[in-house]
Design an enzyme around this catalytic site. Structure first.
Site, PDB file in Angstrom:
ATOM      1  N   CYS A 144      37.874  41.374  34.648  1.00 17.29           N
ATOM      2  CA  CYS A 144      36.752  41.355  35.176  1.00 17.29           C
ATOM      3  C   CYS A 144      35.940  42.768  35.196  1.00 17.29           C
ATOM      4  O   CYS A 144      34.887  42.735  35.250  1.00 17.29           O
ATOM      5  CB  CYS A 144      36.627  40.779  36.431  1.00 17.29           C
ATOM      6  SG  CYS A 144      37.313  39.220  36.714  1.00 17.29           S
ATOM      7  N   HIS A 223      42.369  53.726  37.678  1.00 24.11           N
ATOM      8  CA  HIS A 223      43.237  52.574  37.087  1.00 24.11           C
ATOM      9  C   HIS A 223      44.431  52.901  37.958  1.00 24.11           C
ATOM     10  O   HIS A 223      45.180  53.723  38.054  1.00 24.11           O
ATOM     11  CB  HIS A 223      43.700  52.611  35.606  1.00 24.11           C
ATOM     12  CG  HIS A 223      44.216  51.780  35.062  1.00 24.11           C
ATOM     13  ND1 HIS A 223      45.498  50.755  35.585  1.00 24.11           N
ATOM     14  CD2 HIS A 223      43.891  50.962  33.994  1.00 24.11           C
ATOM     15  CE1 HIS A 223      45.578  49.911  34.518  1.00 24.11           C
ATOM     16  NE2 HIS A 223      44.743  49.847  33.718  1.00 24.11           N
ATOM     17  N   HIS A 309      20.881  50.656  46.068  1.00 24.36           N
ATOM     18  CA  HIS A 309      21.307  49.367  45.556  1.00 24.36           C
ATOM     19  C   HIS A 309      22.924  49.151  45.197  1.00 24.36           C
ATOM     20  O   HIS A 309      23.332  49.846  44.548  1.00 24.36           O
ATOM     21  CB  HIS A 309      20.318  48.713  44.560  1.00 24.36           C
ATOM     22  CG  HIS A 309      18.729  48.925  44.965  1.00 24.36           C
ATOM     23  ND1 HIS A 309      18.323  48.179  45.672  1.00 24.36           N
ATOM     24  CD2 HIS A 309      18.021  49.762  44.476  1.00 24.36           C
ATOM     25  CE1 HIS A 309      17.145  48.565  45.789  1.00 24.36           C
ATOM     26  NE2 HIS A 309      16.858  49.632  44.774  1.00 24.36           N
ATOM     27  N   HIS A 313      30.694  43.563  42.096  1.00 20.20           N
ATOM     28  CA  HIS A 313      31.532  42.477  41.406  1.00 20.20           C
ATOM     29  C   HIS A 313      31.967  41.367  42.354  1.00 20.20           C
ATOM     30  O   HIS A 313      32.333  41.427  43.425  1.00 20.20           O
ATOM     31  CB  HIS A 313      32.869  43.020  40.669  1.00 20.20           C
ATOM     32  CG  HIS A 313      33.590  41.780  40.314  1.00 20.20           C
ATOM     33  ND1 HIS A 313      33.021  40.895  39.248  1.00 20.20           N
ATOM     34  CD2 HIS A 313      34.675  41.423  40.283  1.00 20.20           C
ATOM     35  CE1 HIS A 313      34.033  40.071  39.088  1.00 20.20           C
ATOM     36  NE2 HIS A 313      35.115  40.165  39.669  1.00 20.20           N
ATOM     37  N   HIS A 342      27.264  32.294  44.560  1.00 18.18           N
ATOM     38  CA  HIS A 342      26.814  31.000  44.910  1.00 18.18           C
ATOM     39  C   HIS A 342      26.300  30.419  43.452  1.00 18.18           C
ATOM     40  O   HIS A 342      26.611  29.207  43.369  1.00 18.18           O
ATOM     41  CB  HIS A 342      25.857  30.910  45.940  1.00 18.18           C
ATOM     42  CG  HIS A 342      25.303  29.646  46.437  1.00 18.18           C
ATOM     43  ND1 HIS A 342      24.372  29.037  46.070  1.00 18.18           N
ATOM     44  CD2 HIS A 342      25.886  29.202  47.578  1.00 18.18           C
ATOM     45  CE1 HIS A 342      24.271  27.711  46.558  1.00 18.18           C
ATOM     46  NE2 HIS A 342      25.026  27.842  47.570  1.00 18.18           N
ATOM     47  N   ASN A 346      32.365  32.936  39.956  1.00 23.90           N
ATOM     48  CA  ASN A 346      32.697  34.488  39.117  1.00 23.90           C
ATOM     49  C   ASN A 346      32.790  34.377  37.749  1.00 23.90           C
ATOM     50  O   ASN A 346      33.413  33.535  37.102  1.00 23.90           O
ATOM     51  CB  ASN A 346      34.305  34.686  39.754  1.00 23.90           C
ATOM     52  CG  ASN A 346      34.718  35.987  39.452  1.00 23.90           C
ATOM     53  OD1 ASN A 346      34.482  36.473  38.281  1.00 23.90           O
ATOM     54  ND2 ASN A 346      35.793  36.413  39.900  1.00 23.90           N
TER      55      ASN A 346
END
Ligand SMILES: CC(C)(COP(=O)(O)OP(=O)(O)OC[C@H]1O[C@@H](n2cnc3c(N)ncnc32)[C@H](O)[C@@H]1OP(=O)(O)O)[C@@H](O)C(=O)NCCC(=O)NCCSC(=O)CC(=O)O
Length: 434
Positions: A144, A223, A309, A313, A342, A346
């Protein structure tokens, strides 16, 4: 070199699949009913997770699942899903900007779990008739967080080439990746992951500066794959019965927070004002001198001093909540991520573009505002990037037909109402009386 180091986001487009691919409560019930391996405890687990998932009734599934062929997806099903995305979002970003596919110098595509030959990047080049000297890169297996890996790769290539137009294409393949077994950590993926994708045009050409939506200020990648538990947090694997799926461990939100703090340690000095960094240093020293006896209220470091802002994710309710707590954010700050979860579910690496699109559709993004994008993904990785908004933005994009309905009056989905009875039934087995 400074000119080449510029990176403008010209525009982006998010994929909105056709309405007939929506995952309604009834449709989800039918898919569960078809899986004869599931028993009553599995139904209860699925109900609990779906009810608490934060996902509504308007997300999209691939056509083979719609047709009842989730157990026997073909190669063609996977390609069809990708082509529908390309024809909507990639075509869309060209139409929005007036940039021709033949103006594109660089294509960076990331799709985590579908890697055909020729590559999907090559498929985009062929489908849109791009030039013979176009450079195409295809990333897979990066989860992702790959959307920002693609942005980073485009940015790195642009450092070596002036006046480059880069097309970044980000999606995930759902069609061949439906999990048909009964391992809970793998069933979770069916509840969370949905179809989606986004295409963005980035350039370092100063001629496009006045038309750009945002300019990239910095990008940081962390990572933590060297830690075994973090590496095992999200894994594409076979279950004990040999059924393929993505296993999401219970430790995933913890791994996300750990990767996040690694990332923030490097990001903070580059984006926060000196006064906030000084305040934080003083606080740290005071704590050390008092041997950690001093107790401070509120977030350790206030990211709101440098960020307007937060584009987070939407990995799941627990992931959003963990980040919200860590950064000391309020519900307004996480509303774009929560609403994206919503409305679209995902959608893996493309999720954050829907979150950004929500902010734009709600007219939150004004000239000079600073946007922090944060993504998490298997590895385990946390990548972030920091943008400055170039002008007031108001394109409703993929949210156009529904933005006024968000936030909805209630986030409760109808699963309990329709399937709550599974909690009242006794026993371990039995049919699913749908
Ligand atoms: C799944 C949830 C919506 C469930 O919410 P709840 O409020 O119900 O939370 P809960 O902790 O009580 O969980 C409900 C039941 O699910 C079980 N449960 C929770 N997480 C589980 C997991 N990973 N594996 C197996 N079981 C799990 C719990 O033990 C509990 O079972 P029992 O009732 O029997 O005790 C939430 O926990 C959540 O958002 N989790 C994070 C999801 C996630 O990993 N997202 C990242 C996707 S990967 C991604 O985006 C990036 C990438 O990797 O590339």
């Amino acid at each position: 070199r400074r000119r080449r180091a510029r990176c403008y986001l010209l525009d982006f487009a998010c994929h909105k699949p056709s309405d007939d691919r929506k995952v309604t409560t009834e449709m989800a019930g039918a898919v569960i009913e078809r899986n004869k391996r599931l028993g009553m405890p599995d139904y209860r687990f699925l109900l609990k997770v779906i009810v608490n998932s934060g996902i509504g009734e308007h997300t999209y599934c691939p056509r083979n699942v719609l047709d009842g062929r989730e157990e026997c997806a073909t190669h063609y099903d996977a390609l069809e899903e990708m082509d529908a995305f390309f024809d909507d979002a990639v075509r869309g970003v060209f139409e929005k900007t007036g940039v021709s596919p033949r103006d594109v110098d660089l294509v960076v595509l990331n799709v985590g779990s579908f890697s055909p030959a020729p590559s999907l990047a090559a498929r985009v080049v062929a489908r849109f008739g791009m030039r013979e000297d176009v450079q195409a890169y295809n990333l897979s297996g990066m989860g992702c967080s790959a959307g920002l890996v693609s942005v980073d790769l485009a940015r790195q290539v642009m450092l070596t080439r002036p006046r480059t137009m880069a097309l970044v294409v980000t999606s995930e393949s759902c069609a061949p990746n439906w999990y048909n077994g009964t391992d809970k950590s793998m069933m979770l993926g069916n509840c969370l992951f949905r179809c989606g994708g986004a295409a963005a045009l980035l350039t370092n050409d100063p001629a496009y500066r006045s038309r750009a939506k945002m300019e990239l200020r910095c990008l940081v990648r962390a990572h933590i794959g060297a830690h075994d538990d973090a590496h095992a947090a999200a894994v594409h694997c076979e279950d004990a019965d040999g059924r393929l799926g993505v296993s999401l461990s219970k430790a995933l939100p913890k791994a996300a927070v750990r990767a996040f703090s690694e990332n923030l340690q490097r990001l903070a000095p580059r984006i926060l004002p000196a006064a906030e960094l000084a305040r934080f240093t003083v606080r740290l020293l005071a704590r050390k001198l008092m041997r950690r006896k001093l107790k401070f209220e509120g977030p350790k470091i206030n990211f709101k001093t440098g960020v307007d802002h937060f584009c987070l994710h939407p990995g799941g309710t627990a992931v959003i909540e963990a980040v919200r707590k860590n950064l000391g954010l309020n519900s307004y700050d996480v509303e774009p991520a929560t609403m994206t979860l919503h409305r679209w579910g995902n959608t893996s690496a493309s999720s954050l573009w829907y979150v950004l699109s929500y902010m734009e559709a709600k007219r939150r993004l004004k000239a000079g505002d600073r946007v922090l994008m944060v993504t998490f993904g298997s590895g385990f990785k946390c990548n972030s990037c920091y943008w400055e908004v170039s002008k007031d933005l108001d394109d409703a994009g993929a949210w156009e037909d529904c933005i006024d309905d968000y936030p909805p009056e209630t986030m409760v989905n109808p699963y309990t109402e329709k399937f709550g009875w599974v909690n009242d039934l006794q026993g371990q087995g039995g049919a699913f009386p749908f």
